[in-house]
Design a protein around this motif. Structure first.
Motif, short mmCIF file in Angstrom:
data_model
loop_
_atom_site.label_atom_id
_atom_site.label_comp_id
_atom_site.label_asym_id
_atom_site.label_seq_id
_atom_site.Cartn_x
_atom_site.Cartn_y
_atom_site.Cartn_z
N SER A 185 12.82 23.67 22.28
CA SER A 185 13.15 24.73 23.24
C SER A 185 12.97 24.26 24.68
O SER A 185 13.69 24.71 25.57
CB SER A 185 12.31 25.98 22.97
OG SER A 185 10.95 25.73 23.24
N ILE A 186 12.04 23.36 24.92
CA ILE A 186 11.87 22.82 26.26
C ILE A 186 12.99 21.83 26.59
O ILE A 186 13.52 21.81 27.70
CB ILE A 186 10.48 22.15 26.41
CG1 ILE A 186 9.38 23.21 26.39
CG2 ILE A 186 10.39 21.34 27.69
CD1 ILE A 186 7.98 22.64 26.35
N PHE A 187 13.37 21.01 25.60
CA PHE A 187 14.39 20.00 25.82
C PHE A 187 15.77 20.62 26.04
O PHE A 187 16.50 20.23 26.93
CB PHE A 187 14.41 19.03 24.64
CG PHE A 187 15.34 17.86 24.83
CD1 PHE A 187 15.03 16.87 25.75
CD2 PHE A 187 16.50 17.75 24.10
CE1 PHE A 187 15.88 15.78 25.93
CE2 PHE A 187 17.36 16.67 24.26
CZ PHE A 187 17.04 15.69 25.18
N TYR A 188 16.13 21.57 25.18
CA TYR A 188 17.42 22.26 25.30
C TYR A 188 17.20 23.60 25.99
O TYR A 188 17.11 24.63 25.33
CB TYR A 188 18.05 22.50 23.93
CG TYR A 188 18.25 21.25 23.12
CD1 TYR A 188 19.22 20.34 23.48
CD2 TYR A 188 17.48 21.01 21.99
CE1 TYR A 188 19.42 19.19 22.73
CE2 TYR A 188 17.67 19.86 21.24
CZ TYR A 188 18.64 18.96 21.62
OH TYR A 188 18.82 17.82 20.88
N GLN A 189 17.10 23.61 27.28
CA GLN A 189 16.79 24.83 28.01
C GLN A 189 18.04 25.68 28.19
O GLN A 189 18.67 25.69 29.24
CB GLN A 189 16.17 24.50 29.36
CG GLN A 189 14.80 23.92 29.25
CD GLN A 189 14.16 23.75 30.61
OE1 GLN A 189 14.67 24.18 31.61
NE2 GLN A 189 13.01 23.13 30.62
N HIS A 190 18.39 26.42 27.16
CA HIS A 190 19.55 27.30 27.24
C HIS A 190 19.21 28.57 28.01
O HIS A 190 20.01 29.08 28.76
CB HIS A 190 20.05 27.67 25.84
CG HIS A 190 20.51 26.48 25.06
ND1 HIS A 190 21.58 25.72 25.44
CD2 HIS A 190 20.03 25.92 23.93
CE1 HIS A 190 21.76 24.74 24.58
NE2 HIS A 190 20.83 24.84 23.65
N ASN A 191 18.01 29.07 27.79
CA ASN A 191 17.58 30.29 28.45
C ASN A 191 16.11 30.12 28.82
O ASN A 191 15.25 30.05 27.94
CB ASN A 191 17.79 31.48 27.51
CG ASN A 191 17.55 32.79 28.20
OD1 ASN A 191 16.98 32.86 29.28
ND2 ASN A 191 17.99 33.86 27.55
N ILE A 192 15.81 30.07 30.08
CA ILE A 192 14.44 29.83 30.53
C ILE A 192 13.49 30.96 30.13
O ILE A 192 12.31 30.73 29.88
CB ILE A 192 14.39 29.55 32.06
CG1 ILE A 192 13.05 28.96 32.48
CG2 ILE A 192 14.68 30.81 32.85
CD1 ILE A 192 12.82 27.58 31.97
N LEU A 193 14.01 32.19 30.01
CA LEU A 193 13.17 33.31 29.58
C LEU A 193 12.69 33.11 28.14
O LEU A 193 11.51 33.33 27.84
CB LEU A 193 13.95 34.64 29.69
CG LEU A 193 13.19 35.87 29.21
CD1 LEU A 193 11.97 36.13 30.07
CD2 LEU A 193 14.11 37.08 29.20
#
Length: 141
Positions: free
Chosen positions: A41-49
């Motif tokens: 989730s950190i590597f593929y930051q699609h949505n920062i929320l």
């Protein structure tokens, strides 16, 4: 409940191990699944929320797990003094089996299973963030 460490030590040890696995302690099965989810989730930051909520959930998980252990395992006894809890073979055997599997499966998942995963390369401070949040949640508890 309270002071379970004195009354049922085997069940207490398994409870503490389960809480440690839930928090994502390194080299136990919960660590590998939680670590992969957080790193991806950190590597593929699609949505920062969503990333921030996942990271917050890591800290909150360790907070309530440690808080639960402090109250139930090491806290003062809140029941009738005449209640005596007893560990029988039918109670401890399944718990010890599951606790052993929790420890062994963590190593087997990453070392034996042929998982073809893309290499995730993130900076060291982001790599250590879940571990720091586990520590922060435990400290706050």
């Amino acid at each position: 409940m309270g002071n379970l460490s004195a009354q049922i030590p085997t069940a207490t040890s398994c409870l503490i191990l389960a809480n440690i696995a839930l928090c994502g302690f390194p080299f136990i099965s919960g660590f590998y699944s939680k670590d992969i989810i957080v790193e991806a989730s950190i590597f593929y930051q699609h949505n920062i929320l969503i990333v921030m909520l996942i990271i917050l959930a890591v800290g909150l998980t360790s907070f309530y797990s440690i808080r639960f252990s402090l109250c139930v395992v090491w806290g003062s006894n809140n029941c009738n003094p005449f209640i005596f809890l007893e560990e029988s073979e039918s109670l401890t055997s399944p718990m010890l089996t599951l606790a052993s599997i929790s420890i062994i499966s963590g190593a087997l998942i990453m070392w034996v299973a042929p998982i073809k995963q893309e290499i995730i390369s993130i900076p060291l401070h982001q790599k250590l963030m879940p571990l720091l949040l586990v520590g922060l949640g435990a400290f706050l508890a």
